[in-house]
Design an enzyme around this catalytic site. Structure first.
Site, PDB file in Angstrom:
ATOM      1  N   ASP A   1       3.212  12.954  13.559  1.00 40.03           N
ATOM      2  CA  ASP A   1       3.637  12.510  14.892  1.00 40.03           C
ATOM      3  C   ASP A   1       2.890  11.254  15.305  1.00 40.03           C
ATOM      4  O   ASP A   1       3.335  10.509  16.176  1.00 40.03           O
ATOM      5  CB  ASP A   1       3.393  13.640  15.903  1.00 40.03           C
ATOM      6  CG  ASP A   1       4.050  13.387  17.247  1.00 40.03           C
ATOM      7  OD1 ASP A   1       5.227  12.997  17.253  1.00 40.03           O
ATOM      8  OD2 ASP A   1       3.389  13.572  18.277  1.00 40.03           O
TER       9      ASP A   1
ATOM     10  N   GLN B   1       2.515   5.434  12.658  1.00 44.18           N
ATOM     11  CA  GLN B   1       3.092   4.297  13.365  1.00 44.18           C
ATOM     12  C   GLN B   1       3.939   3.403  12.471  1.00 44.18           C
ATOM     13  O   GLN B   1       5.072   3.064  12.794  1.00 44.18           O
ATOM     14  CB  GLN B   1       1.975   3.439  13.969  1.00 44.18           C
ATOM     15  CG  GLN B   1       1.177   4.109  15.051  1.00 44.18           C
ATOM     16  CD  GLN B   1       0.065   3.188  15.513  1.00 44.18           C
ATOM     17  OE1 GLN B   1       0.174   1.968  15.511  1.00 44.18           O
ATOM     18  NE2 GLN B   1      -1.052   3.778  15.892  1.00 44.18           N
TER      19      GLN B   1
ATOM     20  N   GLU C   1       4.513  -4.601   4.587  1.00 42.86           N
ATOM     21  CA  GLU C   1       3.169  -4.084   4.819  1.00 42.86           C
ATOM     22  C   GLU C   1       2.299  -4.390   3.611  1.00 42.86           C
ATOM     23  O   GLU C   1       2.800  -4.765   2.541  1.00 42.86           O
ATOM     24  CB  GLU C   1       3.208  -2.577   5.109  1.00 42.86           C
ATOM     25  CG  GLU C   1       3.834  -2.257   6.463  1.00 42.86           C
ATOM     26  CD  GLU C   1       3.643  -0.818   6.890  1.00 42.86           C
ATOM     27  OE1 GLU C   1       3.029  -0.042   6.134  1.00 42.86           O
ATOM     28  OE2 GLU C   1       4.102  -0.460   7.988  1.00 42.86           O
TER      29      GLU C   1
ATOM     30  N   HIS D   1      -8.623   3.713   6.821  1.00 44.33           N
ATOM     31  CA  HIS D   1      -7.771   2.661   7.369  1.00 44.33           C
ATOM     32  C   HIS D   1      -8.655   1.563   7.952  1.00 44.33           C
ATOM     33  O   HIS D   1      -9.620   1.852   8.671  1.00 44.33           O
ATOM     34  CB  HIS D   1      -6.841   3.221   8.442  1.00 44.33           C
ATOM     35  CG  HIS D   1      -5.668   2.326   8.725  1.00 44.33           C
ATOM     36  ND1 HIS D   1      -5.791   1.164   9.435  1.00 44.33           N
ATOM     37  CD2 HIS D   1      -4.364   2.413   8.368  1.00 44.33           C
ATOM     38  CE1 HIS D   1      -4.613   0.575   9.517  1.00 44.33           C
ATOM     39  NE2 HIS D   1      -3.730   1.311   8.873  1.00 44.33           N
TER      40      HIS D   1
ATOM     41  N   ARG E   1      -5.575  -1.278   1.330  1.00 44.80           N
ATOM     42  CA  ARG E   1      -6.415  -0.756   2.415  1.00 44.80           C
ATOM     43  C   ARG E   1      -7.872  -0.566   2.019  1.00 44.80           C
ATOM     44  O   ARG E   1      -8.775  -0.840   2.806  1.00 44.80           O
ATOM     45  CB  ARG E   1      -5.842   0.574   2.915  1.00 44.80           C
ATOM     46  CG  ARG E   1      -4.572   0.417   3.715  1.00 44.80           C
ATOM     47  CD  ARG E   1      -4.019   1.756   4.125  1.00 44.80           C
ATOM     48  NE  ARG E   1      -2.835   1.582   4.962  1.00 44.80           N
ATOM     49  CZ  ARG E   1      -2.089   2.575   5.420  1.00 44.80           C
ATOM     50  NH1 ARG E   1      -2.403   3.827   5.122  1.00 44.80           N
ATOM     51  NH2 ARG E   1      -1.035   2.337   6.163  1.00 44.80           N
TER      52      ARG E   1
ATOM     53  N   HIS F   1      -8.454   8.039   7.336  1.00 41.19           N
ATOM     54  CA  HIS F   1      -7.045   8.048   7.734  1.00 41.19           C
ATOM     55  C   HIS F   1      -6.180   9.000   6.917  1.00 41.19           C
ATOM     56  O   HIS F   1      -5.353   9.718   7.460  1.00 41.19           O
ATOM     57  CB  HIS F   1      -6.497   6.625   7.625  1.00 41.19           C
ATOM     58  CG  HIS F   1      -5.054   6.487   7.985  1.00 41.19           C
ATOM     59  ND1 HIS F   1      -4.554   6.888   9.216  1.00 41.19           N
ATOM     60  CD2 HIS F   1      -4.003   6.008   7.284  1.00 41.19           C
ATOM     61  CE1 HIS F   1      -3.249   6.644   9.259  1.00 41.19           C
ATOM     62  NE2 HIS F   1      -2.889   6.127   8.102  1.00 41.19           N
TER      63      HIS F   1
ATOM     64  N   GLU G   1       0.555  15.904   2.964  1.00 42.03           N
ATOM     65  CA  GLU G   1      -0.814  15.500   2.704  1.00 42.03           C
ATOM     66  C   GLU G   1      -1.668  16.644   2.167  1.00 42.03           C
ATOM     67  O   GLU G   1      -2.676  16.413   1.489  1.00 42.03           O
ATOM     68  CB  GLU G   1      -1.445  14.933   3.984  1.00 42.03           C
ATOM     69  CG  GLU G   1      -2.747  14.207   3.761  1.00 42.03           C
ATOM     70  CD  GLU G   1      -3.260  13.489   5.002  1.00 42.03           C
ATOM     71  OE1 GLU G   1      -4.426  13.030   4.978  1.00 42.03           O
ATOM     72  OE2 GLU G   1      -2.513  13.385   5.999  1.00 42.03           O
TER      73      GLU G   1
ATOM     74  N   ARG H   1      -3.433   5.342  -1.571  1.00 40.41           N
ATOM     75  CA  ARG H   1      -2.028   5.410  -1.155  1.00 40.41           C
ATOM     76  C   ARG H   1      -1.504   4.055  -0.704  1.00 40.41           C
ATOM     77  O   ARG H   1      -2.143   3.353   0.063  1.00 40.41           O
ATOM     78  CB  ARG H   1      -1.880   6.419  -0.016  1.00 40.41           C
ATOM     79  CG  ARG H   1      -0.483   6.487   0.571  1.00 40.41           C
ATOM     80  CD  ARG H   1      -0.404   7.541   1.646  1.00 40.41           C
ATOM     81  NE  ARG H   1      -1.150   7.210   2.843  1.00 40.41           N
ATOM     82  CZ  ARG H   1      -0.662   6.490   3.861  1.00 40.41           C
ATOM     83  NH1 ARG H   1       0.551   5.998   3.792  1.00 40.41           N
ATOM     84  NH2 ARG H   1      -1.396   6.254   4.922  1.00 40.41           N
TER      85      ARG H   1
END
Length: 542
Positions: free
Chosen positions: A44, A47, A113, A229, A275, A336, A360, A371
């Site tokens: 949820d 983003q 991204e 992250h 990342r 993250h 996950e 990832r």
């Protein structure tokens, strides 16, 4: 609800749990267990979006290559092929369910991204996870074969001692412990970010599924690989709100206090490097300069584009008095995503018969050591879709014994439990965070083992680890349920910490999300998965 019998129990209500429950054949009776209410998990909070190679200038092959490259040599190629080849069908399924992805005219909009070679990330403004989860939750509530059991905390798997098969789970709900029988049990409890002091994960992300599976003998794979992250909001008093990768994909600059784009000192792709590289660049740069944070500057992006793409980020930053249109956002790295988890195959089967894991919670082999951005929601949907093929054996309902009424109240033990739960995240952040060393890891392992020994000596333990499937419990004390949940959650976090620390100490190299300052190189001899089963630690070829 004592000894309720279902064909399937799904534990977790994020994207993987919800979508999985919807994919299970409608002729099967499903219990969906969530420890809070629907829509409180990490999905949820997602983003950036969901990755899929569906544009004319893209291909599953390019998506495969990008994923393998980001995974730093530890991805299972077959698992990644399965992911990218099924991506288009999964996106179509979500669209048909009603997920309102952003569009440019009639075509689905896609953004670039970090570490993607093509713009392939679909999004719903900057709340893609929320859009997906809300749609899935609505669908779940309309399904007659799915019963949602909310505010129920999973405690222990029900393992048949003779066959070794999982045949259900115990849950804590409404001041009672109930055993729920099922032919198939699916763990979809998300990640474990709360084991670290700095995390973008919600409070419910305490690794419950992995912990209870490990305690029952399931194989845990690649537990050392944690993705930090690079850009979490860093404002006093604010939660570590994630500033999406998509912001950098749209053109934002990562700068230091002097306004310099320092990430290019560490990688030619600068802020669009993978990342783990960007997080380490920030960590190293802060150590060099003595500064406490760096900044994400959105001013190179057209203001109208920011308003269209990132309304939620604007809203959260404004709440914390950061006007991203006129000044950069202060950011630092935070835990993250956990690449490790319960080892599964492409059918979500674990090493325990009757037990499955998705999302996950699972280690599919897709993410390897690091990832690729926006592959997590895709993995949830693609792998959960395989539950449409789930076949369960009809099993005889087991007759319960009498329910025992317990008057215990453990208030005198809560100081110890709270002390351990409060100290653990700082211990993990400093010992198993972005940079790790053997001496610090070994010290942390010894501390975790001691804390675990202290917890296991408490009387609450008999209801978490030692309760038999023939025993149902009712608590007379109003406080007992919250006390037992606190204890169980703390024990789960300790076990997750142990798994991460042991695996990190075992892998004497640096790769992806696992970086050892005492072993900074990536070694070909370590192109292997780490495996933990019980207290046995080993490695296996990919």
């Amino acid at each position: 609800m004592n000894y309720s019998k279902f064909d399937v129990v799904v534990v977790g209500s994020g994207a993987a749990g919800l979508y999985g429950a919807l994919c299970i054949p409608k002729g099967l009776k499903v219990a969906l267990i969530t420890k809070d209410m629907l829509n409180t998990g990490a999905s949820d909070w997602a983003q950036g979006g969901i990755a899929a190679a569906i544009s004319t200038d893209d291909s599953p092959q390019l998506h495969l290559e990008d994923t393998l490259k980001a995974g730093a040599g530890l991805c299972d190629r077959q698992a990644v092929e399965f992911l990218v080849e099924n991506a288009a069908d999964s996106i179509q399924s979500l669209v048909e369910m009603g997920v309102a992805f952003d569009r440019h005219q009639s075509q689905l909009s896609m953004t670039l991204e970090a570490a993607h070679s093509r713009p392939r990330v679909l999004h719903a403004a900057d709340t893609t996870g929320r859009a997906i989860v809300a749609t899935l939750a609505q669908q779940v509530l309309q399904r007659e074969n799915i019963e949602v059991i909310s505010q129920a905390f999973a405690l222990k798997l029900w393992i048949n001692e003779e066959t070794g098969k999982c045949q259900g789970i115990s849950v804590l709900k409404d001041h009672a412990i109930t055993w729920i029988q099922a032919s198939a049990t699916i763990l979809a409890t998300g990640g474990a970010g709360q084991v670290f002091a700095q995390t973008t994960n919600p409070a419910v992300s305490t690794g419950d599924g992995v912990a209870i599976a490990w305690r029952s003998g399931a194989i845990i794979r690649d537990a050392e690989f944690v993705q930090f992250h690079p850009t979490a909001l860093t404002v006093p008093g604010a939660p570590r709100f994630l500033i999406s990768e998509a912001v950098r994909g749209e053109g934002a600059h990562l700068i230091d206090q002097q306004g310099r784009r320092f990430a290019f000192d560490y990688h030619p792709d600068g802020e669009l490097a993978p990342r783990d590289v960007v997080s380490r660049a920030i960590f190293t740069h802060l150590a060099k300069t003595g500064e406490s944070q760096v900044y994400l500057d959105l001013r190179p992006i057209e203001p109208e584009k920011i308003r269209y793409r990132f309304p939620n980020i604007i809203r959260v930053c404004q709440h914390w008095n950061v006007d991203l249109f006129t000044k950069p956002i202060p950011v630092t790295p935070a835990a993250h995503y956990w690449m490790g988890g319960i080892a599964v195959d492409t059918k979500n089967k674990t090493s325990i018969s009757g037990l499955y894991a998705v999302g996950e919670t699972a280690s599919t082999g897709v993410h390897g050591a690091n990832r690729l951005a926006s592959n997590s929601l895709l993995e949830c949907v693609v792998y959960a879709s395989q539950l449409a093929k789930l076949e369960v054996d009809e099993e005889e309902k087991i007759t319960p014994s009498e329910t025992l009424t317990v008057t215990d109240n453990w208030v005198e033990h809560l100081e110890l439990v709270n002390s351990i739960k409060n100290q653990l995240p700082d211990l993990m952040w400093h010992s198993a965070g972005i940079c790790r060393t053997q001496v610090v890891l070994d010290s942390a392992i010894a501390t975790v083992i001691e804390w675990r020994s202290q917890l296991l000596s408490l009387p609450l333990n008999q209801y978490v680890l030692n309760l038999l499937p023939q025993q149902a419990i009712e608590f007379n004390s109003v406080e007992a349920e919250s006390q037992l949940k606190l204890y169980a959650e703390t024990l789960n976090l300790l076990d997750i910490a142990y798994l991460i620390l042991k695996s990190a100490a075992f892998r004497t190299e640096s790769r992806g999300g696992h970086y050892r300052t005492d072993y900074p190189n990536t070694l070909a001899a370590w192109s292997k998965h780490t495996i933990i089963q019980g207290n046995n630690l080993s490695c296996v070829d990919i």
